[in-house]
Design a protein around this motif. Structure first.
Motif, PDB file in Angstrom:
ATOM      1  N   CYS A 187     -32.521  -9.738 -12.709  1.00  0.00           N
ATOM      2  CA  CYS A 187     -33.500 -10.789 -12.956  1.00  0.00           C
ATOM      3  C   CYS A 187     -33.152 -11.731 -14.096  1.00  0.00           C
ATOM      4  CB  CYS A 187     -34.884 -10.169 -13.236  1.00  0.00           C
ATOM      5  SG  CYS A 187     -35.469  -9.053 -11.947  1.00  0.00           S
ATOM      6  N   THR A 188     -32.030 -11.553 -14.756  1.00  0.00           N
ATOM      7  CA  THR A 188     -31.735 -12.388 -15.914  1.00  0.00           C
ATOM      8  C   THR A 188     -30.396 -13.110 -15.750  1.00  0.00           C
ATOM      9  OG1 THR A 188     -30.536 -10.707 -17.202  1.00  0.00           O
ATOM     10  CG2 THR A 188     -32.940 -10.733 -17.378  1.00  0.00           C
ATOM     11  N   ARG A 189     -30.287 -14.234 -16.437  1.00  0.00           N
ATOM     12  CA  ARG A 189     -29.038 -15.000 -16.411  1.00  0.00           C
ATOM     13  C   ARG A 189     -27.918 -14.231 -17.107  1.00  0.00           C
ATOM     14  NH1 ARG A 189     -28.148 -21.126 -18.894  1.00  0.00           N
ATOM     15  NH2 ARG A 189     -25.880 -21.196 -18.535  1.00  0.00           N
ATOM     16  N   ILE A 190     -28.255 -13.549 -18.183  1.00  0.00           N
ATOM     17  CA  ILE A 190     -27.232 -12.790 -18.907  1.00  0.00           C
ATOM     18  C   ILE A 190     -26.630 -11.719 -18.002  1.00  0.00           C
ATOM     19  CG2 ILE A 190     -26.873 -11.150 -20.790  1.00  0.00           C
ATOM     20  CD1 ILE A 190     -28.833 -12.722 -22.452  1.00  0.00           C
ATOM     21  N   GLY A 191     -27.469 -11.057 -17.209  1.00  0.00           N
ATOM     22  CA  GLY A 191     -26.960 -10.048 -16.290  1.00  0.00           C
ATOM     23  C   GLY A 191     -25.995 -10.638 -15.277  1.00  0.00           C
ATOM     24  N   ARG A 192     -26.340 -11.795 -14.728  1.00  0.00           N
ATOM     25  CA  ARG A 192     -25.439 -12.454 -13.773  1.00  0.00           C
ATOM     26  C   ARG A 192     -24.142 -12.871 -14.445  1.00  0.00           C
ATOM     27  NH1 ARG A 192     -30.503 -14.464 -12.153  1.00  0.00           N
ATOM     28  NH2 ARG A 192     -30.278 -16.361 -13.422  1.00  0.00           N
ATOM     29  N   GLU A 193     -24.226 -13.291 -15.701  1.00  0.00           N
ATOM     30  CA  GLU A 193     -23.011 -13.680 -16.426  1.00  0.00           C
ATOM     31  C   GLU A 193     -22.122 -12.473 -16.705  1.00  0.00           C
ATOM     32  OE1 GLU A 193     -24.312 -15.804 -19.858  1.00  0.00           O
ATOM     33  OE2 GLU A 193     -24.668 -17.678 -18.772  1.00  0.00           O
ATOM     34  N   LEU A 194     -22.721 -11.321 -16.956  1.00  0.00           N
ATOM     35  CA  LEU A 194     -21.941 -10.101 -17.122  1.00  0.00           C
ATOM     36  C   LEU A 194     -21.159  -9.788 -15.845  1.00  0.00           C
ATOM     37  CD1 LEU A 194     -24.527  -7.830 -18.984  1.00  0.00           C
ATOM     38  CD2 LEU A 194     -22.360  -8.624 -19.927  1.00  0.00           C
ATOM     39  N   LEU A 195     -21.829  -9.913 -14.703  1.00  0.00           N
ATOM     40  CA  LEU A 195     -21.172  -9.628 -13.432  1.00  0.00           C
ATOM     41  C   LEU A 195     -20.095 -10.661 -13.115  1.00  0.00           C
ATOM     42  CD1 LEU A 195     -24.283  -8.595 -11.301  1.00  0.00           C
ATOM     43  CD2 LEU A 195     -22.560  -7.101 -12.297  1.00  0.00           C
ATOM     44  N   LEU A 196     -20.367 -11.925 -13.418  1.00  0.00           N
ATOM     45  CA  LEU A 196     -19.359 -12.967 -13.190  1.00  0.00           C
ATOM     46  C   LEU A 196     -18.140 -12.751 -14.078  1.00  0.00           C
ATOM     47  CD1 LEU A 196     -21.676 -16.089 -12.862  1.00  0.00           C
ATOM     48  CD2 LEU A 196     -20.138 -15.221 -11.103  1.00  0.00           C
ATOM     49  N   THR A 197     -18.373 -12.308 -15.300  1.00  0.00           N
ATOM     50  CA  THR A 197     -17.263 -12.005 -16.201  1.00  0.00           C
ATOM     51  C   THR A 197     -16.396 -10.891 -15.632  1.00  0.00           C
ATOM     52  OG1 THR A 197     -18.549 -12.679 -18.144  1.00  0.00           O
ATOM     53  CG2 THR A 197     -16.659 -11.242 -18.529  1.00  0.00           C
ATOM     54  N   GLY A 198     -17.035  -9.894 -15.026  1.00  0.00           N
ATOM     55  CA  GLY A 198     -16.272  -8.811 -14.426  1.00  0.00           C
ATOM     56  C   GLY A 198     -15.586  -9.213 -13.142  1.00  0.00           C
ATOM     57  N   ALA A 199     -16.242 -10.059 -12.336  1.00  0.00           N
ATOM     58  CA  ALA A 199     -15.672 -10.459 -11.050  1.00  0.00           C
ATOM     59  C   ALA A 199     -14.446 -11.347 -11.218  1.00  0.00           C
ATOM     60  CB  ALA A 199     -16.729 -11.173 -10.211  1.00  0.00           C
ATOM     61  N   ASN A 200     -14.519 -12.313 -12.137  1.00  0.00           N
ATOM     62  CA  ASN A 200     -13.396 -13.231 -12.353  1.00  0.00           C
ATOM     63  C   ASN A 200     -13.503 -13.812 -13.754  1.00  0.00           C
ATOM     64  OD1 ASN A 200     -11.468 -15.337 -12.301  1.00  0.00           O
ATOM     65  ND2 ASN A 200     -11.712 -15.578 -10.092  1.00  0.00           N
ATOM     66  N   PRO A 201     -12.884 -13.196 -14.748  1.00  0.00           N
ATOM     67  CA  PRO A 201     -13.017 -13.661 -16.135  1.00  0.00           C
ATOM     68  C   PRO A 201     -12.553 -15.094 -16.333  1.00  0.00           C
ATOM     69  CG  PRO A 201     -12.015 -11.485 -16.053  1.00  0.00           C
ATOM     70  CD  PRO A 201     -12.069 -11.973 -14.653  1.00  0.00           C
ATOM     71  N   ALA A 202     -11.460 -15.488 -15.664  1.00  0.00           N
ATOM     72  CA  ALA A 202     -10.943 -16.852 -15.834  1.00  0.00           C
ATOM     73  C   ALA A 202     -11.932 -17.875 -15.292  1.00  0.00           C
ATOM     74  CB  ALA A 202      -9.589 -16.985 -15.138  1.00  0.00           C
ATOM     75  N   ALA A 203     -12.463 -17.614 -14.093  1.00  0.00           N
ATOM     76  CA  ALA A 203     -13.437 -18.537 -13.509  1.00  0.00           C
ATOM     77  C   ALA A 203     -14.716 -18.580 -14.340  1.00  0.00           C
ATOM     78  CB  ALA A 203     -13.750 -18.116 -12.073  1.00  0.00           C
ATOM     79  N   ALA A 204     -15.130 -17.429 -14.854  1.00  0.00           N
ATOM     80  CA  ALA A 204     -16.328 -17.388 -15.689  1.00  0.00           C
ATOM     81  C   ALA A 204     -16.132 -18.219 -16.953  1.00  0.00           C
ATOM     82  CB  ALA A 204     -16.660 -15.937 -16.053  1.00  0.00           C
ATOM     83  N   GLU A 205     -14.954 -18.121 -17.553  1.00  0.00           N
ATOM     84  CA  GLU A 205     -14.651 -18.905 -18.749  1.00  0.00           C
ATOM     85  C   GLU A 205     -14.684 -20.396 -18.446  1.00  0.00           C
ATOM     86  OE1 GLU A 205     -13.958 -19.177 -22.744  1.00  0.00           O
ATOM     87  OE2 GLU A 205     -13.882 -17.231 -21.726  1.00  0.00           O
ATOM     88  N   LEU A 206     -14.103 -20.800 -17.309  1.00  0.00           N
ATOM     89  CA  LEU A 206     -14.094 -22.206 -16.932  1.00  0.00           C
ATOM     90  C   LEU A 206     -15.500 -22.713 -16.592  1.00  0.00           C
ATOM     91  CD1 LEU A 206     -10.880 -22.291 -14.696  1.00  0.00           C
ATOM     92  CD2 LEU A 206     -11.157 -23.251 -17.001  1.00  0.00           C
ATOM     93  N   SER A 207     -16.377 -21.801 -16.197  1.00  0.00           N
ATOM     94  CA  SER A 207     -17.757 -22.174 -15.869  1.00  0.00           C
ATOM     95  C   SER A 207     -18.639 -22.304 -17.097  1.00  0.00           C
ATOM     96  CB  SER A 207     -18.363 -21.135 -14.917  1.00  0.00           C
ATOM     97  OG  SER A 207     -17.624 -21.052 -13.726  1.00  0.00           O
ATOM     98  N   GLY A 208     -18.075 -22.046 -18.265  1.00  0.00           N
ATOM     99  CA  GLY A 208     -18.851 -22.176 -19.493  1.00  0.00           C
ATOM    100  C   GLY A 208     -19.504 -20.900 -19.961  1.00  0.00           C
TER     101      GLY A 208
END
Length: 354
Positions: free
Chosen positions: A214-235
């Motif tokens: 339910c939180t943005r931080i949780g989704r960002e944690l998962l995005l960081t795990g799924a693709n750290p480079a893409a997550a970094e480029l996404s801000g």
């Protein structure tokens, strides 16, 4: 609850997906069926297995503690990392609780808060080292495991006479021996098989379920795990998310250490010695990917329960500790193989959709 990050789907793919059950749903249902079926099988082979007070109560108390251990590992895995120091962090946090009770005469709640703060602090240090240096979490957490092994042992030797804090504040004995049968609403009481210690597990599961679902931080944690480079480029501040994941992992490990100490009645340096294998078994069997990006809070509980039922059932059947460890190791290998298969299948789906 299972939370994952997936690529966008086209409309036909979405319609097709609506008519088939997701893999993680099948997995959780399969785990639930296995837990029930094995419990019934062991109950038939050894009727004592179904004794609520003598067998099921200590079994569920262990499952409650090891589920929190597996959740601690799950949080680290969510960002594609691992925490090999989860057992030592549990001992580190429990040591501060025991110190607070024995030397500072703190009430139970204050000692628990001190325990959680110590676990979160050592987890934060670990996450900061990983994010700052870029060194693999495997190397950093392994080094932290050895460092805490020496530090905790030295502190127990310096601060205690019997290598243990034995002072028990008011309320901690109730956590160890009381069940929901001791909580009644009029004539209705709870089950004598469910320990009151499980309330901490429920709170941890609800908190993580809300965080990842339910939180943005949780989704960002998962995005960081799924693709750290893409997550970094996404801000996404991936460094801070890694720091947060390891802080939460340390906090949950400390909570598990407190629960283990409450279950035995003493705070010792050996707390958490056997946490490593269950931490991976519960998380990976439950559907959490080792590569990050997918977690399952409810699946982690079911995976831990499955391991607990197998362990207790084989123990009642007279299987020795050595053979039991072989079986659990085989289960972990199968779980890792399934994890690899899921990763390959997910990758092929992404390739086909692009």
């Amino acid at each position: 609850m299972t939370t994952s990050v997936s690529p966008p789907e086209t409309v036909p793919e979405q319609k097709a997906a609506a008519h088939r059950m997701p893999f993680w749903v099948n997995q959780r249902l399969g785990l639930l069926v296995l837990v029930i079926a094995l419990s019934m099988l062991f109950g038939v082979l050894r009727p004592a297995f179904l004794d609520q007070r003598l067998v099921l109560f200590p079994l569920l108390r262990d499952v409650a503690t090891l589920t929190v251990v597996a959740l601690a590992q799950m949080v680290a895995l969510s960002v594609g990392h691992m925490n090999l120091a989860v057992g030592r962090m549990a001992a580190f946090g429990a040591m501060f609780a025991g110190l607070g009770y024995d030397k500072l005469h703190l009430p139970m709640q204050a000692g628990l808060l001190l325990c959680l703060a110590a676990g979160a602090a050592i987890g934060a240090v670990t996450g900061w080292l990983i994010a700052r240096t870029g060194v693999s979490s495997f190397v950093v957490t392994l080094a932290m495991d050895f460092a805490l092994l020496g530090l905790v042992s030295l502190m127990y030797s310096a601060l205690t006479e019997d290598a243990a804090f034995t002072t028990r504040p008011a309320g901690i004995d109730a956590l160890r021996s009381y069940s929901l049968a001791d909580i009644c609403a009029g004539p209705i009481c709870g089950s004598p098989a469910i320990p009151q210690l499980a309330q901490f597990t429920v709170l941890a599961m609800l908190g993580l379920g809300f965080l990842y679902g339910c939180t943005r931080i949780g989704r960002e944690l998962l995005l960081t795990g799924a693709n750290p480079a893409a997550a970094e480029l996404s801000g996404i501040p991936t460094g801070r998310r890694v720091l947060l994941a390891h802080t939460l992992s340390g906090l949950l490990a400390a909570l598990a250490g407190f629960m283990a100490a409450a279950g035995t009645g003493t705070f010792r340096a050996s707390i958490g010695d056997d946490f490593m294998l269950p931490s991976f078994l519960g998380a990976v069997l439950g559907g959490t990917l080792l590569t990050g990006g997918v977690v399952s809070v409810l699946g982690t509980l079911l995976g831990t329960a499955l391991v607990g039922v197998i362990r207790k059932g084989l123990d009642l059947l007279g299987v020795g500790l050595e053979s039991l460890n072989i079986y659990l190791g085989c289960i972990l290998l199968l779980a890792l193989s399934a994890d690899r298969i899921r990763t390959v299948v997910s990758y092929r789906k992404v390739v086909r959709s692009t």
